[in-house]
Design an enzyme around this catalytic site. Sequence first.
Site, PDB file in Angstrom:
ATOM      1  N   GLN A 243     -38.212  20.827  29.587  1.00  0.00           N
ATOM      2  CA  GLN A 243     -37.734  19.932  29.229  1.00  0.00           C
ATOM      3  C   GLN A 243     -38.657  18.906  28.526  1.00  0.00           C
ATOM      4  O   GLN A 243     -38.213  18.162  27.515  1.00  0.00           O
ATOM      5  CB  GLN A 243     -37.263  19.140  30.473  1.00  0.00           C
ATOM      6  CG  GLN A 243     -36.229  18.044  30.432  1.00  0.00           C
ATOM      7  CD  GLN A 243     -34.814  18.311  29.445  1.00  0.00           C
ATOM      8  OE1 GLN A 243     -34.289  19.414  29.599  1.00  0.00           O
ATOM      9  NE2 GLN A 243     -34.346  17.330  28.739  1.00  0.00           N
ATOM     10  N   SER A 269     -33.395  15.656  33.969  1.00  0.00           N
ATOM     11  CA  SER A 269     -32.367  16.645  33.529  1.00  0.00           C
ATOM     12  C   SER A 269     -31.796  17.395  34.787  1.00  0.00           C
ATOM     13  O   SER A 269     -32.473  17.999  35.435  1.00  0.00           O
ATOM     14  CB  SER A 269     -32.938  17.447  32.487  1.00  0.00           C
ATOM     15  OG  SER A 269     -32.258  18.670  32.150  1.00  0.00           O
ATOM     16  N   ASP A 278     -25.109  25.024  30.046  1.00  0.00           N
ATOM     17  CA  ASP A 278     -24.402  24.770  28.663  1.00  0.00           C
ATOM     18  C   ASP A 278     -23.714  26.048  28.420  1.00  0.00           C
ATOM     19  O   ASP A 278     -24.341  27.353  28.237  1.00  0.00           O
ATOM     20  CB  ASP A 278     -25.642  24.390  27.496  1.00  0.00           C
ATOM     21  CG  ASP A 278     -26.048  22.950  28.089  1.00  0.00           C
ATOM     22  OD1 ASP A 278     -25.674  22.152  28.766  1.00  0.00           O
ATOM     23  OD2 ASP A 278     -27.078  22.692  27.353  1.00  0.00           O
ATOM     24  N   GLU A 324     -20.221  15.840  26.280  1.00  0.00           N
ATOM     25  CA  GLU A 324     -20.866  16.994  26.286  1.00  0.00           C
ATOM     26  C   GLU A 324     -19.763  18.218  26.821  1.00  0.00           C
ATOM     27  O   GLU A 324     -19.680  18.728  27.985  1.00  0.00           O
ATOM     28  CB  GLU A 324     -22.172  17.234  27.158  1.00  0.00           C
ATOM     29  CG  GLU A 324     -23.209  16.360  26.559  1.00  0.00           C
ATOM     30  CD  GLU A 324     -24.636  16.979  27.058  1.00  0.00           C
ATOM     31  OE1 GLU A 324     -24.607  17.568  27.862  1.00  0.00           O
ATOM     32  OE2 GLU A 324     -25.613  16.404  26.485  1.00  0.00           O
TER      33      GLU A 324
HETATM   34 ZN   LIG Z   1     -26.827  20.527  29.200  1.00  0.00          ZN
END
Ligand SMILES: [Zn+2]
Length: 355
Positions: A243, A269, A278, A324
């Site tokens: 990250q 994160s 994701d 997102e």
């Molecule tokens: Zn993400």
Amino acid sequence: MKKIVWIFIIALIGSFVFVAVNNFLKKEPNPNLEKGYTEEEVAVIETLSEENKNYLLETNYHPNLLEYFAVENMMEEKLINYIQFHETYGLNLNETVYIVNHNYDDLNVYDESTIAFMHGDYYIHEYLNRYLAYQTQLTVSFDSVETMRDYVITAVNSNLDYAFYTQDYAVDLEKNELILVNKYYKLPSDYVPENLVKIEYPYGVSLMLQATVYEQYKLMWEAAKSQGLSLYIRSPYRSYATQNTLYNNYVARDGKAAADTYSARPGYSEHQTGLAFDVTSPTTNFDTFEYSKEFEWLQENAYQYGFILRYPKEKEYITGYMYEPWHYRYVGVDVATKIHETGLTYEEYYAYYVR
Ligand SMILES: [Zn+2]
């Protein structure tokens, strides 16, 4: 003349008899009656607990005693608190019972504004001063007190009265899959989830997630597949170091302000938790996933496997991230269901139910 004398004598004797019989029947006078309570009130007082009875006996007359018993959610064991609160602040009995029942009866001042906050769905009593302070700083106007109140509660519960990255609260790791990691709650740089497993499920890259999360993902993947859909994990667990590199590359490319809207600083994160990933479909990318059948299906079904869309549309100001459609977070089926039903962000849910 004679008649009148006789009537007088009979009336005299009658009243002597009446007084005598009455004195004979008379019991000890009821002190509550003497204080001013009605027969009806005295009858109710007789049914109360010793504590309540003694209190009423030792204190002066409290008007409209029976009205307390007519208030919704009135609890007899709190009668003394109601009476004392009511007689101190003069609020109506409905308000009195509500405030005492919720243990909000520890303030010095009660005004319209504080009371309005106390009736908010997600009101947190220990945040009251923050709500009031935030309210005075508002520059937008609202169509009702309730709308304003709900806006303020959402904001403060989500810590928006502080700037992002100014608090660094330690993530409460004891909360397991319910931990909150965001721009206020930071993970230690050496934090690595204990039960990471490699994910190699079809349409997923060979990376890692927490074991439970992966099991639930597999179930979700199968269910999607049975509908002719295909989920594809792009990015699951990310270490602090990864990250760090990623974020610094974004900063170098777009500048810090822009990078902060779409990338987390290291330690902040959710990908470092192993609880988030994701996902897109094999034929879409991050930009187009929102318009896919897979996304539509996740909107309807992800909660049944314990996943929530973590950064929803129009909640950017709360989550601190742009919308997102691809980022999902595991919180367990029960919590995900509640979030699906209420439409809360995880920030709001955590403040009210988990913290
Ligand atoms: Zn993400």
